[in-house]
Every structure is written in C-alpha cells, then in structure tokens.
Design a protein around this motif. Structure first.
Motif, PDB file in Angstrom:
ATOM      1  N   VAL A 254       3.392   1.484   2.668  1.00 40.65           N
ATOM      2  CA  VAL A 254       3.223   2.468   3.753  1.00 40.65           C
ATOM      3  C   VAL A 254       3.890   3.801   3.411  1.00 40.65           C
ATOM      4  O   VAL A 254       3.547   4.831   4.001  1.00 40.65           O
TER       5      VAL A 254
ATOM      6  N   THR B 266       5.528  -4.741   5.016  1.00 39.58           N
ATOM      7  CA  THR B 266       5.338  -3.353   4.588  1.00 39.58           C
ATOM      8  C   THR B 266       6.421  -3.008   3.574  1.00 39.58           C
ATOM      9  O   THR B 266       7.420  -3.719   3.452  1.00 39.58           O
ATOM     10  N   SER B 267       6.215  -1.929   2.861  1.00 35.02           N
ATOM     11  CA  SER B 267       7.143  -1.599   1.775  1.00 35.02           C
ATOM     12  C   SER B 267       6.985  -0.150   1.342  1.00 35.02           C
ATOM     13  O   SER B 267       5.973   0.494   1.626  1.00 35.02           O
ATOM     14  N   GLY B 268       7.990   0.337   0.615  1.00 35.03           N
ATOM     15  CA  GLY B 268       7.945   1.682   0.024  1.00 35.03           C
ATOM     16  C   GLY B 268       7.714   1.576  -1.470  1.00 35.03           C
ATOM     17  O   GLY B 268       8.378   0.793  -2.157  1.00 35.03           O
TER      18      GLY B 268
ATOM     19  N   ARG C 223      17.579   6.961   1.267  1.00 36.52           N
ATOM     20  CA  ARG C 223      17.108   7.969   2.230  1.00 36.52           C
ATOM     21  C   ARG C 223      18.309   8.763   2.763  1.00 36.52           C
ATOM     22  O   ARG C 223      19.298   8.176   3.190  1.00 36.52           O
TER      23      ARG C 223
ATOM     24  N   GLU D  38      11.894  -3.086  -0.307  1.00 38.57           N
ATOM     25  CA  GLU D  38      11.803  -3.486   1.096  1.00 38.57           C
ATOM     26  C   GLU D  38      13.043  -4.301   1.450  1.00 38.57           C
ATOM     27  O   GLU D  38      14.063  -4.120   0.807  1.00 38.57           O
TER      28      GLU D  38
ATOM     29  N   GLN E  15      18.205   2.432   0.627  1.00 34.76           N
ATOM     30  CA  GLN E  15      16.937   2.774  -0.026  1.00 34.76           C
ATOM     31  C   GLN E  15      16.922   4.259  -0.410  1.00 34.76           C
ATOM     32  O   GLN E  15      15.859   4.861  -0.589  1.00 34.76           O
TER      33      GLN E  15
ATOM     34  N   PHE F  16      17.527   0.277   5.367  1.00 37.78           N
ATOM     35  CA  PHE F  16      16.315   1.087   5.212  1.00 37.78           C
ATOM     36  C   PHE F  16      16.669   2.514   4.755  1.00 37.78           C
ATOM     37  O   PHE F  16      15.897   3.145   4.048  1.00 37.78           O
TER      38      PHE F  16
END
Ligand code: R1P
Ligand code: URA
Length: 292
Positions: free
Chosen positions: A261, A117-119, A208, A237, A206, A202
């Motif tokens: 995702v 999965t990845s952003g 966030r 990712e 990344q 994550f």
C-alpha cells in the motif's frame, strides 16, 4: 504426561481458548490471518457457507467453507506481541487436549496464510502489487524469548544482515525464519518474492519521521541495499517474522502475503488500497482451493 495448569492455558466457560474465544471444533485446518478485525468479513463474504462467528477483543474468527475447503479467518490485530497470543492459542486448539490439559500424542499441522498490507522497500515493487515473503526477518524481539532452531541458510542470511545493516547496540537481536515451502510454491505468478522485515512499530521502527528524530536514520537505505546471493529485502510490516518463527517452531506451514500500500522509496501511497486488498483476498481464496 504433564498437565498444563489453568493459569498457563486459559479456557473460558464456553470451553474456548481465552483470547480467541474459539473452541477446538470451531477451528479449520486452513487459516487466513488478517491484521484488521474488519477484514475478517471481507474474507468470509466469499465463503459458500459460514459455520460460526466468534469474537473477543480484537480477535474475530469466522469459520466456513469455500467449495470443499473448510477455512477459518482470524484477525490478529497489529504486531508480533499479538502474534504470540494468536499462534500459541491456534496451536493449543489443535495440539492440546482441553479435557486433560495435556499435549496430544499425535500433533496436527495447520496451513496458515497471512493476508496483510505492507510498505515496499524497492522501487520496482510498486504500490498495489503483491509480495509473498520467502523469509520473515524480525527486528521486533518476539522470537528471542523462545529457543530457536535455524537452518544453515537462515544463519547465513542472519549473518549477512548483521554485517550489512549494523542495527547497533541497544536494539533487539534480529532473527529469521523461512516460509512454509509447501505453501509458497502455490503463490508464484503475480507475486514478488523476497525477505520481509518485521518491525516493532509503524513510525520510528519503519524509519518514518513526523516530529521525532531517529537513532537509526540510515535504516531504510540499508534495508533497501541489502543483498545476499539472490536474496533481497522487498518490504516491511509488523507480523511476518513472528508468524514464520512461531509457526515453524510449532510445526505449522505458514505464508505471509502482502498487498503493497506504500512505497517508501518513491514515497507513494495506494490510491485505492481497499480494491488492492480485495484482489489479494480473492486470489488467495482461489489458490487455497488448489492446495492439495
Ligand atoms: C499497520 O498499519 C498494520 O498494517 C500491516 C502491518 O503489518 C500492521 O499490522 O498489516 P495489516 O494490514 O494486516 O494489519
Ligand atoms: N503496513 C506497515 O507496517 N507499513 C507500511 O508502510 C504499510 C502497511
């Protein structure tokens, strides 16, 4: 020939490599890696025949057959620190003789496909779409421990990345490696292509922000705006750069596929990420069936 000591390559009482708990004859030439150990069974449920199941810690392996293709699906857990373990052990399983503890004179080449999965970092790469990574660009430090061999295109991309992203002092030197071209050519229709940035975390790595302030607050905007020729950064990712970097140095064909995702630009998350992953797994197995 140099004998590799017991402390350097650990083989357990079953004759299996330490972390993966897999014996040489239990590994197939076609390998799918997944981050989540529970995803292994989501792949092997499509096998016509399961030959064996092996596990140690977060490393779960199922080997079996889809048609005439023998496939192993292996969970890596999260991050390039785990990729270091998994890739060195996968390579040892095929390229080191476990009896003599020496490198085999004839090296084998594995086909390794990550299904993860990845952003997304681009508005036009929406949630529930798929990316096949042309390059893995690492800001995670793993490949800096190995002697790297970049081709001119990889060096140019790395130079452009250093200039445009300005990751700053105190961060690991970025590194890059390209996808295995013999695999990438099969994953065109239905896949966005682009550079995947691999991060050592994550949240902060990344971009966030929950409760902590970030040193490099402009990181996402700069990654999204990066361009060099017709290359852009599509997603990030936590494994691809390690997979491409180590895979290339060890002589294996590697490809990283991502189910998007999260879209970090539109700030959306998939409403049914399990269904999207299921679709990517089915499509990947179908395409592996076509690989010559
Ligand atoms: C983070 O949630 C994890 O998801 C992505 C990242 O690379 C990281 O491993 O991949 P997987 O879904 O394959 O684990
Ligand atoms: N995996 C990541 O590493 N990042 C995302 O945003 C989604 C999945």
């Amino acid at each position: 020939m140099n004998r590799i000591a017991e402390s350097e390559l650990i083989i357990n009482s079953r004759g299996a490599v330490y972390h993966l708990n897999v014996r040489p004859e239990e590994l197939a030439q076609h390998i799918i890696t997944v981050g989540d150990p529970d995803r292994v069974a989501e792949v092997s449920k499509y096998f016509d025949k399961v030959e064996g199941k092996y596990q140690h810690r977060e490393f779960v392996t199922h080997t079996g057959w889809v048609g005439n293709k023998r496939i192993s699906v292996v969970s890596t857990g999260i991050g390039t620190d785990n990729i270091d373990i998994v890739f060195n052990e996968l390579d040892a399983l095929v390229n080191i003789d476990f009896e003599t503890r020496t490198i085999k004179p004839q090296l084998s080449h594995l086909n390794i496909i990550r299904v993860g999965t990845s952003g997304s970092l681009q508005k036009d790469i929406p949630v529930d779409s798929f990316v096949a990574s042309t390059h893995g660009l690492g800001i995670d430090n793993l490949l800096n421990f190995y002697q790297q061999q970049n081709n001119p295109e990889e060096n140019q991309l790395l130079g452009a990345f250093a200039t445009q992203i300005q990751i700053g002092g105190g961060f690991a030197a970025p590194y890059i490696a390209a996808a295995g071209t013999s695999l990438l050519k099969y994953f065109v229709e239905g896949f966005h292509h682009g550079i995947t940035v691999t991060c050592p975390g994550f949240y902060g790595p990344q971009g966030r922000v929950l409760r902590l302030g970030l040193v490099n607050a402009e990181l996402i905007d700069r990654l999204t705006g990066f361009s060099y020729g017709n290359h852009r950064i599509t997603n990030f990712e936590m494994e691809t750069s390690g997979i491409y970097g180590l895979g290339k140095l060890l002589g294996h064909q590697c490809l990283s596929l991502s189910a998007i995702v999260a879209n970090r630009i539109s700030q959306e998350f998939s409403k049914d990420s399990a269904a999207t992953m299921e679709k990517l797994i089915r499509q990947t197995l179908e395409i592996i069936g076509q690989i010559k």
